[in-house]
Structure formats: structure tokens, C-alpha cells
Design an enzyme around this catalytic site. Structure first.
Site, mmCIF file in Angstrom:
data_model
loop_
_atom_site.group_PDB
_atom_site.id
_atom_site.type_symbol
_atom_site.label_atom_id
_atom_site.label_comp_id
_atom_site.label_asym_id
_atom_site.label_seq_id
_atom_site.Cartn_x
_atom_site.Cartn_y
_atom_site.Cartn_z
ATOM 1 N N CYS A 154 41.899 40.068 50.849
ATOM 2 C CA CYS A 154 40.768 40.361 49.981
ATOM 3 C C CYS A 154 39.538 40.384 50.965
ATOM 4 O O CYS A 154 39.320 39.361 51.601
ATOM 5 C CB CYS A 154 40.262 39.096 48.798
ATOM 6 S SG CYS A 154 39.001 39.445 47.867
ATOM 7 N N GLU A 167 40.712 47.050 46.689
ATOM 8 C CA GLU A 167 41.853 47.191 47.547
ATOM 9 C C GLU A 167 41.932 48.539 48.034
ATOM 10 O O GLU A 167 41.897 49.415 47.080
ATOM 11 C CB GLU A 167 43.186 46.497 46.983
ATOM 12 C CG GLU A 167 44.387 46.336 48.103
ATOM 13 C CD GLU A 167 43.801 45.510 49.244
ATOM 14 O OE1 GLU A 167 43.343 46.045 50.174
ATOM 15 O OE2 GLU A 167 43.799 44.354 49.172
#
Length: 217
Positions: free
Chosen positions: A2, A106
Site C-alpha cells: 500500500c 494499486e
């Protein structure tokens, strides 16, 4: 992993999801962000006694660090080794937090970014750790990291994913009296259902921060 997320919904005392007792003025005055980047100040939830929302620097700065820039390399902690690393193990034992987000980004192998969010529309509580670093005798810096693990639901996008906790695990995760074994068990719990879609590559630029970042491409 992340490395970029969105956090734009205000936190309020007593709201049903996080059941906060205290929201600091810094958190209340923080501007919404659709492009949260490492080393910026982000909202976290801790529970030393009451459940409180504070701002922390994203990128854990261990108490023994000589330079705060070490935190830029510690935005994530791996669930598989978090109990062994001296940078993270003390926080895993008794300084756990929720890092609050609306969704995160992402990048797939071809470099295209996706916006990922909970299928039920609830906000995200990333499993996080926090600590205090003392840059001067009369000042303290609160910092945090987000724990990641091997990807499950979205392995086609990336081989790692942040640990997203179910609301039923919030209390156990935040309770400083629960031990490392309990914390590791929570990290292995199934994540809530997630959905995703492609967004504009501009989200890769830190200075681009608007609601347009989460619009489908």
C-alpha cells in the site's frame, strides 16, 4: 503493498463504524485527500484507554532512529515478519492502530492504477502500528505504518495487499492489553469483500489531489 490511498470522509465522535470517543482538532481540520502519499500526516485511530483519532506521519520512525527520513522506508510492515523486526515488534505488542481510508490504489503489471474499495461501501480500517519519536527534548512525533500480507482477493493486480480489518476485529486489534499472538491471529483473518476499477494514471503524481482521482477511467 500500500503506497497510495484516499482518505476524504471526516471522522466524527460516536459514529457507528469506528465508535470514536475523541477526535482531535488536527484531525477535524485536516483537508480531505484523494491522493495520500508516504510521509504525509494521516488519520489513525488508537485506544490507549478511550478510542481516539489523531494525525500521524505515514512512515514509522522507530524510537531509536537518528533521522526521521528512515520512516520513508517504513510505510509498510510485512505481516510475515512484523513480530520479528525490531522496528515493528514493540509496536505490534501494544501500539496497534487503524489507519483510516475510503479506498486505496494499486498498479497492475502494465502500470495501470486501480481504485480498490469495500464492496459494502464502508470505510477501510487498515491494520496499522504506531510509535512516538522524540526529535527534541520537548517535542514528539507520532508516526504509523500499514501492515501488508500476501494478496488473496486481488492477486491478479499485485502479489501484496494491505491488511483490511473487519469491524468485528477493531476492538481486539486496538486493545493494548491483548498480546502479540492475538494480534497475529487477527492479521490472518479473511478480509471484507473488495471491488476495484481502473482510474486515471494521474493519481501517480503526488501533487494531483482531487475527487477526479477516483473516477473510473
Amino acid at each position: 503493498m500500500c503506497g497510495r490511498y484516499a482518505s476524504f470522509t471526516p471522522l466524527e465522535v460516536g459514529e457507528p463504524l469506528f465508535e470514536l470517543d475523541v477526535v482531535t482538532e488536527e484531525v477535524k481540520q485536516r483537508r480531505p485527500s484523494w491522493n495520500v502519499a508516504p510521509t504525509t500526516m494521516v488519520p489513525i485511530i488508537v485506544q490507549p484507554e478511550a478510542r481516539e483519532a489523531h494525525l500521524a506521519r505515514w512512515g514509522l520512525i522507530p524510537p531509536w532512529a537518528k533521522d526521521p527520513q528512515v520512516g520513508a522506508k517504513m510505510i509498510n510492515a510485512r505481516a510475515e515478519t512484523v513480530a520479528e523486526k525490531r522496528s515493528f515488534a514493540p509496536s505490534l505488542k501494544s501500539r496497534r492502530c487503524l489507519v483510516v481510508a475510503d479506498g486505496y490504489y494499486e498498479w497492475e503489471d502494465k502500470g495501470k492504477p486501480h481504485y480498490i474499495y469495500r464492496a459494502d461501501g464502508q470505510r477501510i480500517g487498515f491494520a496499522g502500528l504506531y510509535t512516538w519519536w522524540r526529535p527534541a527534548p520537548d517535542s514528539w512525533q507520532l508516526s504509523t505504518t500499514i501492515i501488508t500480507r500476501a494478496a488473496d482477493q486481488l492477486a491478479e493486480l499485485h502479489h501484496r495487499e494491505p491488511v483490511i480489518l473487519n469491524p468485528g476485529d477493531f476492538s481486539g486489534w486496538l486493545d493494548p492489553s491483548s498480546g502479540t499472538d492475538d494480534a497475529l491471529s487477527i492479521l490472518n483473518s479473511p478480509a471484507p469483500s473488495l471491488e476495484h476499477y481502473l482510474v486515471n494514471p494521474q493519481v501517480g503524481r503526488v501533487g494531483v489531489d482531487s475527487e477526479a482521482n477516483i473516477e473510473p477511467a
